[in-house]
Structure formats: structure tokens, C-alpha cells
Design a protein around this motif. Structure first.
Motif, PDB file in Angstrom:
ATOM      1  N   GLY A 146      47.133  37.838  44.777  1.00 38.28           N
ATOM      2  CA  GLY A 146      47.025  38.065  46.209  1.00 38.28           C
ATOM      3  C   GLY A 146      47.766  37.055  47.063  1.00 38.28           C
ATOM      4  N   ILE A 147      48.165  35.927  46.456  1.00 43.92           N
ATOM      5  CA  ILE A 147      48.769  34.862  47.251  1.00 43.92           C
ATOM      6  C   ILE A 147      50.188  34.541  46.783  1.00 43.92           C
ATOM      7  CG2 ILE A 147      48.517  32.508  48.120  1.00 43.92           C
ATOM      8  CD1 ILE A 147      46.315  34.439  49.011  1.00 43.92           C
ATOM      9  N   CYS A 148      51.156  34.828  47.642  1.00 46.06           N
ATOM     10  CA  CYS A 148      52.559  34.518  47.374  1.00 46.06           C
ATOM     11  C   CYS A 148      52.944  33.241  48.118  1.00 46.06           C
ATOM     12  CB  CYS A 148      53.437  35.687  47.820  1.00 46.06           C
ATOM     13  SG  CYS A 148      53.493  35.884  49.625  1.00 46.06           S
ATOM     14  N   PRO A 149      54.138  32.717  47.910  1.00 47.50           N
ATOM     15  CA  PRO A 149      54.554  31.497  48.612  1.00 47.50           C
ATOM     16  C   PRO A 149      54.501  31.594  50.141  1.00 47.50           C
ATOM     17  CG  PRO A 149      55.993  31.889  46.758  1.00 47.50           C
ATOM     18  CD  PRO A 149      55.120  33.100  46.874  1.00 47.50           C
ATOM     19  N   MET A 150      54.725  32.783  50.681  1.00 46.95           N
ATOM     20  CA  MET A 150      54.659  32.921  52.139  1.00 46.95           C
ATOM     21  C   MET A 150      53.243  32.718  52.647  1.00 46.95           C
ATOM     22  SD  MET A 150      56.426  33.263  54.855  1.00 46.95           S
ATOM     23  CE  MET A 150      58.010  33.835  54.231  1.00 46.95           C
ATOM     24  N   TYR A 181      43.727  41.623  54.484  1.00 48.34           N
ATOM     25  CA  TYR A 181      44.603  42.796  54.592  1.00 48.34           C
ATOM     26  C   TYR A 181      44.005  44.045  53.940  1.00 48.34           C
ATOM     27  CZ  TYR A 181      48.450  39.553  55.759  1.00 48.34           C
ATOM     28  OH  TYR A 181      49.252  38.605  56.334  1.00 48.34           O
ATOM     29  N   VAL A 182      42.948  43.879  53.175  1.00 49.01           N
ATOM     30  CA  VAL A 182      42.401  45.002  52.400  1.00 49.01           C
ATOM     31  C   VAL A 182      42.018  46.170  53.304  1.00 49.01           C
ATOM     32  CG1 VAL A 182      40.528  45.764  50.893  1.00 49.01           C
ATOM     33  CG2 VAL A 182      41.626  43.567  50.481  1.00 49.01           C
ATOM     34  N   ASN A 183      41.308  45.896  54.388  1.00 45.84           N
ATOM     35  CA  ASN A 183      40.877  46.976  55.283  1.00 45.84           C
ATOM     36  C   ASN A 183      42.047  47.639  55.990  1.00 45.84           C
ATOM     37  OD1 ASN A 183      38.142  46.829  54.715  1.00 45.84           O
ATOM     38  ND2 ASN A 183      37.761  45.271  56.288  1.00 45.84           N
ATOM     39  N   GLN A 184      43.113  46.879  56.214  1.00 34.60           N
ATOM     40  CA  GLN A 184      44.289  47.425  56.890  1.00 34.60           C
ATOM     41  C   GLN A 184      44.895  48.574  56.097  1.00 34.60           C
ATOM     42  OE1 GLN A 184      47.145  44.411  57.948  1.00 34.60           O
ATOM     43  NE2 GLN A 184      48.715  45.890  58.563  1.00 34.60           N
ATOM     44  N   TRP A 185      44.805  48.467  54.761  1.00 34.05           N
ATOM     45  CA  TRP A 185      45.357  49.517  53.904  1.00 34.05           C
ATOM     46  C   TRP A 185      44.270  50.129  53.008  1.00 34.05           C
ATOM     47  CZ3 TRP A 185      48.759  45.094  54.419  1.00 34.05           C
ATOM     48  CH2 TRP A 185      49.929  45.379  55.130  1.00 34.05           C
ATOM     49  N   LYS A 186      43.062  50.251  53.556  1.00 36.39           N
ATOM     50  CA  LYS A 186      41.932  50.705  52.742  1.00 36.39           C
ATOM     51  C   LYS A 186      42.149  52.106  52.162  1.00 36.39           C
ATOM     52  CE  LYS A 186      39.190  52.195  56.757  1.00 36.39           C
ATOM     53  NZ  LYS A 186      37.888  51.988  57.464  1.00 36.39           N
ATOM     54  N   PHE A 224      44.433  40.793  46.106  1.00 38.64           N
ATOM     55  CA  PHE A 224      45.210  41.047  47.318  1.00 38.64           C
ATOM     56  C   PHE A 224      44.727  40.073  48.388  1.00 38.64           C
ATOM     57  CE2 PHE A 224      46.635  44.022  50.856  1.00 38.64           C
ATOM     58  CZ  PHE A 224      47.983  43.979  50.516  1.00 38.64           C
ATOM     59  N   VAL A 225      45.427  40.001  49.498  1.00 38.45           N
ATOM     60  CA  VAL A 225      44.985  39.172  50.613  1.00 38.45           C
ATOM     61  C   VAL A 225      43.736  39.825  51.208  1.00 38.45           C
ATOM     62  CG1 VAL A 225      45.621  38.109  52.806  1.00 38.45           C
ATOM     63  CG2 VAL A 225      47.374  38.532  51.072  1.00 38.45           C
ATOM     64  N   GLU A 226      42.630  39.109  51.197  1.00 36.54           N
ATOM     65  CA  GLU A 226      41.352  39.709  51.596  1.00 36.54           C
ATOM     66  C   GLU A 226      41.384  40.282  53.007  1.00 36.54           C
ATOM     67  OE1 GLU A 226      36.567  38.721  51.370  1.00 36.54           O
ATOM     68  OE2 GLU A 226      38.034  37.136  50.999  1.00 36.54           O
ATOM     69  N   PHE A 281      38.587  45.679  44.589  1.00 37.15           N
ATOM     70  CA  PHE A 281      39.080  44.395  45.083  1.00 37.15           C
ATOM     71  C   PHE A 281      38.309  43.271  44.402  1.00 37.15           C
ATOM     72  CE2 PHE A 281      38.652  40.884  48.227  1.00 37.15           C
ATOM     73  CZ  PHE A 281      39.968  40.442  48.161  1.00 37.15           C
ATOM     74  N   SER A 282      39.045  42.318  43.809  1.00 38.08           N
ATOM     75  CA  SER A 282      38.407  41.262  43.014  1.00 38.08           C
ATOM     76  C   SER A 282      38.806  39.862  43.446  1.00 38.08           C
ATOM     77  CB  SER A 282      38.741  41.469  41.531  1.00 38.08           C
ATOM     78  OG  SER A 282      38.300  42.746  41.098  1.00 38.08           O
ATOM     79  N   GLY A 283      39.231  39.728  44.698  1.00 39.13           N
ATOM     80  CA  GLY A 283      39.577  38.414  45.227  1.00 39.13           C
ATOM     81  C   GLY A 283      41.071  38.231  45.413  1.00 39.13           C
ATOM     82  N   GLU A 284      41.449  37.034  45.839  1.00 36.94           N
ATOM     83  CA  GLU A 284      42.852  36.754  46.129  1.00 36.94           C
ATOM     84  C   GLU A 284      43.572  36.085  44.961  1.00 36.94           C
ATOM     85  OE1 GLU A 284      42.835  36.245  50.952  1.00 36.94           O
ATOM     86  OE2 GLU A 284      42.565  34.428  49.754  1.00 36.94           O
ATOM     87  N   GLY A 285      42.810  35.567  43.993  1.00 38.83           N
ATOM     88  CA  GLY A 285      43.428  34.911  42.844  1.00 38.83           C
ATOM     89  C   GLY A 285      44.046  35.908  41.877  1.00 38.83           C
ATOM     90  N   VAL A 286      44.634  35.397  40.812  1.00 36.36           N
ATOM     91  CA  VAL A 286      45.321  36.252  39.837  1.00 36.36           C
ATOM     92  C   VAL A 286      44.303  37.047  39.013  1.00 36.36           C
ATOM     93  CG1 VAL A 286      46.913  36.283  37.875  1.00 36.36           C
ATOM     94  CG2 VAL A 286      47.254  34.647  39.736  1.00 36.36           C
ATOM     95  N   ILE A 287      44.526  38.349  38.921  1.00 38.68           N
ATOM     96  CA  ILE A 287      43.614  39.269  38.233  1.00 38.68           C
ATOM     97  C   ILE A 287      44.383  40.103  37.218  1.00 38.68           C
ATOM     98  CG2 ILE A 287      42.087  41.271  38.497  1.00 38.68           C
ATOM     99  CD1 ILE A 287      40.829  38.772  39.586  1.00 38.68           C
ATOM    100  N   ARG A 288      43.787  40.296  36.048  1.00 38.14           N
ATOM    101  CA  ARG A 288      44.378  41.208  35.063  1.00 38.14           C
ATOM    102  C   ARG A 288      43.391  42.306  34.721  1.00 38.14           C
ATOM    103  NH1 ARG A 288      46.882  40.007  28.946  1.00 38.14           N
ATOM    104  NH2 ARG A 288      47.340  42.217  28.515  1.00 38.14           N
ATOM    105  N   ASP A 289      43.867  43.541  34.741  1.00 37.69           N
ATOM    106  CA  ASP A 289      43.076  44.684  34.288  1.00 37.69           C
ATOM    107  C   ASP A 289      43.983  45.505  33.382  1.00 37.69           C
ATOM    108  OD1 ASP A 289      41.632  47.068  33.931  1.00 37.69           O
ATOM    109  OD2 ASP A 289      40.641  46.843  35.872  1.00 37.69           O
TER     110      ASP A 289
END
Length: 206
Positions: free
Chosen positions: A176-180, A148-153, A144-146, A161-169
């Protein structure tokens, strides 16, 4: 003559039993800060990669109405309420820089149904919040966007939370990062990597 007739019939029979092209359902939220940009650079790129990988892509929205901008328009194939999870090999939810962060009962039912059937599901940025609000990330790693994490904690309580890059579980994949985010802050766009990860997960399920 009989052998010739048989040889002509066999290919017809085989074609009739040919497996249908596997389908992916893309759920797009109806409202976006920049619909044209996100349709082209996120949803459009996702669709292109999926099609090039051998999948048919169907698009669903809550309203089923035309997604329209000055530069591009997309007509959804169905409303989200009409989607049967069993009919799809996997699912992808672009961020689309959605304005509304409230999850609807239909969205909650939809994503829960996917995970109950343990089907591959990919979500990007704003769409990750849908999974969190549905309680699907508890005990799972997510991107997710780092900032923003606390905003929706509260929504992400119990998730890792495992960073802004692509994660698979498991069968849940997040970016965490879209084109916008890329457009506004110059961060590395995860759209292509997320989509390719979904392709790999679906092919592994065959």
C-alpha cells in the motif's frame, strides 16, 4: 587422446544446455506525478533487487516510448502488447504515482493472463488499483492506502482490505505504500519488502 578430447567436449555440451537466466517483466505506467523520483526510488530499486537476486529484468510500457525526466531516463524493452506471459518467471508493477487511474483493455488482458497462468505478480499502491479494476482481488487479501479504499470501494468490492503493509495472498503480492506516499506522508516504504517477497515466490516456483 580420445579421453582428452571427450573431456574437452563435455563442458561445451553442458554450457549449451545451461538454463537461461529467469526473467521478470516490470510494467511501468507512462505518466507519473514525479517521473524521476519514482523511477529512481521505486522502479530503479525494484530492478536492482531483482538483478541482485539473479533475475533479468525487462521493462514494458503501453507506448514503448522513452521514460524521461531531468534526472533519469529509461528506455523500455518492449510494448506491453508485445509481452508473452509465458516467457517470464514473475511480474512486478510499480505505482509510479500514475496520474491516470483508468485501466486500459491491454492492462486488463495482461494482468488477467498472469493470474490465469498462476504466475507470481507484485503490485504497489496505484498498481493495486489495476488488479482491483480487473477483478483479480475478489476474495483475496490486499494492501492499499487506507484513506483511499472508500474512494474506490466499487473496484475493491469483494476484496479483503488487510492494511497498508505488504500482503501476500497466493501468488498475488501487494503493497500500500510507495515512495511517493513516503515522501508526502512519511509512511514506511514497502518497495524493497514487496520486491523481496516476489523473489521468494519465484524461487519457490522453480
Amino acid at each position: 587422446m580420445k579421453k582428452l578430447t571427450l573431456l574437452m567436449i563435455i563442458p561445451i555440451i553442458l554450457l549449451s544446455f545451461k538454463a537461461e537466466t529467469p526473467k521478470v517483466l516490470m510494467f511501468i505506467q507512462d505518466n507519473s506525478y514525479d517521473t524521476g523520483y519514482m523511477l529512481k526510488n521505486e522502479a530503479g530499486l525494484m530492478k536492482q533487487i531483482l538483478q541482485e537476486s539473479g533475475f533479468t529484468v525487462e521493462i514494458a510500457t503501453l507506448s514503448g516510448e522513452l521514460l524521461n525526466s531531468d534526472s533519469i531516463s529509461i528506455q523500455p524493452d518492449l510494448k506491453l502488447s508485445e509481452a508473452n506471459v509465458k516467457n517470464y518467471a514473475g511480474f512486478i508493477i510499480p505505482c509510479m504515482a500514475a496520474k491516470d487511474t483508468v485501466i486500459t483493455p491491454e492492462e486488463r488482458r495482461f494482468v488477467k493472463s498472469i493470474t490465469e497462468q498462476n504466475k507470481p505478480l507484485a503490485a504497489e499502491t496505484g498498481a493495486v488499483l489495476i488488479l482491483a479494476k480487473a477483478g483479480l482481488l475478489k476474495g483475496k487479501k490486499y494492501a492499499f492506502v487506507e484513506s483511499y479504499v472508500n474512494q474506490w470501494k466499487t473496484d475493491f468490492e469483494g476484496a479483503i482490505f488487510s492494511g497498508e503493509g505488504v500482503i501476500r495472498d497466493g501468488n498475488i503480492m501487494t503493497s500500500g505504500i510507495c515512495p511517493m506516499q513516503t515522501k508526502m506522508y512519511g509512511k514506511a516504504n514497502g518497495t524493497a519488502e514487496l520486491t523481496k517477497m516476489l523473489v521468494e515466490a519465484m524461487k519457490a516456483e522453480k
